[in-house]
Scaffold this motif. Structure first.
Motif, PDB file in Angstrom:
ATOM      1  N   ILE A  51       0.819  -1.216   0.000  1.00 20.37           N
ATOM      2  CA  ILE A  51       0.000   0.000   0.000  1.00 20.37           C
ATOM      3  C   ILE A  51       0.854   1.268   0.000  1.00 20.37           C
ATOM      4  O   ILE A  51       0.640   2.170  -0.809  1.00 20.37           O
ATOM      5  CB  ILE A  51      -0.962   0.002   1.203  1.00 20.37           C
ATOM      6  CG1 ILE A  51      -1.952  -1.150   1.076  1.00 20.37           C
ATOM      7  CG2 ILE A  51      -1.695   1.331   1.316  1.00 20.37           C
ATOM      8  CD1 ILE A  51      -2.828  -1.352   2.295  1.00 20.37           C
ATOM      9  N   PHE A  52       1.810   1.349   0.922  1.00 24.53           N
ATOM     10  CA  PHE A  52       2.567   2.580   1.131  1.00 24.53           C
ATOM     11  C   PHE A  52       3.984   2.547   0.574  1.00 24.53           C
ATOM     12  O   PHE A  52       4.673   3.555   0.592  1.00 24.53           O
ATOM     13  CB  PHE A  52       2.654   2.912   2.624  1.00 24.53           C
ATOM     14  CG  PHE A  52       1.327   3.001   3.307  1.00 24.53           C
ATOM     15  CD1 PHE A  52       0.421   3.995   2.970  1.00 24.53           C
ATOM     16  CD2 PHE A  52       0.973   2.092   4.282  1.00 24.53           C
ATOM     17  CE1 PHE A  52      -0.795   4.086   3.598  1.00 24.53           C
ATOM     18  CE2 PHE A  52      -0.252   2.166   4.922  1.00 24.53           C
ATOM     19  CZ  PHE A  52      -1.141   3.168   4.572  1.00 24.53           C
ATOM     20  N   ASP A  53       4.434   1.393   0.122  1.00 21.32           N
ATOM     21  CA  ASP A  53       5.805   1.191  -0.356  1.00 21.32           C
ATOM     22  C   ASP A  53       6.826   1.500   0.743  1.00 21.32           C
ATOM     23  O   ASP A  53       7.944   1.898   0.478  1.00 21.32           O
ATOM     24  CB  ASP A  53       6.082   2.023  -1.610  1.00 21.32           C
ATOM     25  CG  ASP A  53       7.299   1.503  -2.371  1.00 21.32           C
ATOM     26  OD1 ASP A  53       7.572   0.287  -2.284  1.00 21.32           O
ATOM     27  OD2 ASP A  53       7.982   2.314  -3.028  1.00 21.32           O
ATOM     28  N   ALA A  54       6.423   1.346   1.996  1.00 27.31           N
ATOM     29  CA  ALA A  54       7.305   1.553   3.152  1.00 27.31           C
ATOM     30  C   ALA A  54       6.661   0.885   4.361  1.00 27.31           C
ATOM     31  O   ALA A  54       5.486   0.536   4.338  1.00 27.31           O
ATOM     32  CB  ALA A  54       7.507   3.032   3.418  1.00 27.31           C
ATOM     33  N   THR A  55       7.433   0.711   5.395  1.00 26.77           N
ATOM     34  CA  THR A  55       6.911   0.154   6.639  1.00 26.77           C
ATOM     35  C   THR A  55       7.573   0.869   7.816  1.00 26.77           C
ATOM     36  O   THR A  55       8.479   1.677   7.615  1.00 26.77           O
ATOM     37  CB  THR A  55       7.141  -1.371   6.711  1.00 26.77           C
ATOM     38  OG1 THR A  55       6.457  -1.885   7.848  1.00 26.77           O
ATOM     39  CG2 THR A  55       8.607  -1.721   6.772  1.00 26.77           C
ATOM     40  N   LEU A  56       7.115   0.594   9.005  1.00 25.54           N
ATOM     41  CA  LEU A  56       7.676   1.229  10.190  1.00 25.54           C
ATOM     42  C   LEU A  56       8.939   0.494  10.611  1.00 25.54           C
ATOM     43  O   LEU A  56       8.985  -0.726  10.595  1.00 25.54           O
ATOM     44  CB  LEU A  56       6.663   1.206  11.335  1.00 25.54           C
ATOM     45  CG  LEU A  56       5.319   1.891  11.055  1.00 25.54           C
ATOM     46  CD1 LEU A  56       4.368   1.692  12.216  1.00 25.54           C
ATOM     47  CD2 LEU A  56       5.519   3.361  10.774  1.00 25.54           C
ATOM     48  N   GLY A  57       9.950   1.223  11.005  1.00 23.55           N
ATOM     49  CA  GLY A  57      11.212   0.607  11.385  1.00 23.55           C
ATOM     50  C   GLY A  57      11.462   0.677  12.880  1.00 23.55           C
ATOM     51  O   GLY A  57      10.742   1.346  13.619  1.00 23.55           O
ATOM     52  N   GLY A  58      12.479  -0.016  13.322  1.00 25.87           N
ATOM     53  CA  GLY A  58      12.865  -0.005  14.723  1.00 25.87           C
ATOM     54  C   GLY A  58      11.986  -0.884  15.583  1.00 25.87           C
ATOM     55  O   GLY A  58      11.037  -1.500  15.111  1.00 25.87           O
ATOM     56  N   TRP A  59      12.332  -0.952  16.859  1.00 25.63           N
ATOM     57  CA  TRP A  59      11.605  -1.801  17.803  1.00 25.63           C
ATOM     58  C   TRP A  59      10.149  -1.367  17.949  1.00 25.63           C
ATOM     59  O   TRP A  59       9.247  -2.186  17.881  1.00 25.63           O
ATOM     60  CB  TRP A  59      12.271  -1.727  19.173  1.00 25.63           C
ATOM     61  CG  TRP A  59      13.546  -2.467  19.266  1.00 25.63           C
ATOM     62  CD1 TRP A  59      14.725  -2.127  18.678  1.00 25.63           C
ATOM     63  CD2 TRP A  59      13.786  -3.673  19.969  1.00 25.63           C
ATOM     64  NE1 TRP A  59      15.682  -3.047  18.990  1.00 25.63           N
ATOM     65  CE2 TRP A  59      15.134  -4.006  19.792  1.00 25.63           C
ATOM     66  CE3 TRP A  59      12.995  -4.503  20.753  1.00 25.63           C
ATOM     67  CZ2 TRP A  59      15.701  -5.138  20.352  1.00 25.63           C
ATOM     68  CZ3 TRP A  59      13.565  -5.616  21.325  1.00 25.63           C
ATOM     69  CH2 TRP A  59      14.904  -5.927  21.117  1.00 25.63           C
ATOM     70  N   ILE A  60       9.934  -0.076  18.157  1.00 26.56           N
ATOM     71  CA  ILE A  60       8.574   0.435  18.385  1.00 26.56           C
ATOM     72  C   ILE A  60       7.733   0.275  17.125  1.00 26.56           C
ATOM     73  O   ILE A  60       6.589  -0.161  17.197  1.00 26.56           O
ATOM     74  CB  ILE A  60       8.608   1.929  18.803  1.00 26.56           C
ATOM     75  CG1 ILE A  60       9.498   2.119  20.010  1.00 26.56           C
ATOM     76  CG2 ILE A  60       7.207   2.463  18.997  1.00 26.56           C
ATOM     77  CD1 ILE A  60       8.847   2.049  21.338  1.00 26.56           C
ATOM     78  N   GLY A  61       8.299   0.616  15.991  1.00 31.02           N
ATOM     79  CA  GLY A  61       7.573   0.479  14.728  1.00 31.02           C
ATOM     80  C   GLY A  61       7.183  -0.954  14.449  1.00 31.02           C
ATOM     81  O   GLY A  61       6.049  -1.240  14.046  1.00 31.02           O
ATOM     82  N   GLN A  62       8.106  -1.879  14.687  1.00 30.30           N
ATOM     83  CA  GLN A  62       7.802  -3.279  14.453  1.00 30.30           C
ATOM     84  C   GLN A  62       6.812  -3.819  15.481  1.00 30.30           C
ATOM     85  O   GLN A  62       6.018  -4.709  15.173  1.00 30.30           O
ATOM     86  CB  GLN A  62       9.079  -4.118  14.436  1.00 30.30           C
ATOM     87  CG  GLN A  62       9.915  -3.893  13.191  1.00 30.30           C
ATOM     88  CD  GLN A  62       9.117  -4.134  11.913  1.00 30.30           C
ATOM     89  OE1 GLN A  62       8.563  -5.199  11.727  1.00 30.30           O
ATOM     90  NE2 GLN A  62       9.060  -3.138  11.053  1.00 30.30           N
TER      91      GLN A  62
END
Length: 84
Positions: A51-62
């Motif tokens: 959908i966004f061609d990106a995702t959330l990174g790092g511990w909190i994002g994951q």
């Protein structure tokens, strides 16, 4: 793309599964929480990439992605079993 590593994925997956369990008011064990959190994070990351061609990174994002994915998996399981 940088990942968390296996140990971190298990910890974050367990937390994500536990949080999703509380949100969805389901009763699962520790192992199922870890499995739901990890698989949920994989599924949600895949959907976010589409959908966004990106995702959330790092511990909190994951953790956030894992919770969303685990909730989605619990919801789908309930639909299949007819308890949605």
């Amino acid at each position: 793309m940088e990942g968390l590593g296996w140990f971190a994925a298990i910890i974050v997956g367990g937390l994500a599964g536990w949080i999703a369990e509380k949100i969805m008011k389901s009763d699962m064990g520790l192992i199922m929480n870890i499995i739901l959190g990890i698989i949920g994070a994989l599924v949600a990351n895949w959907i976010f990439m589409l959908i966004f061609d990106a995702t959330l990174g790092g511990w909190i994002g994951q953790l956030v992605v894992g919770v969303i994915g685990a909730c989605l998996l619990i919801w789908v399981a309930r639909l299949i079993r007819g308890r949605a």
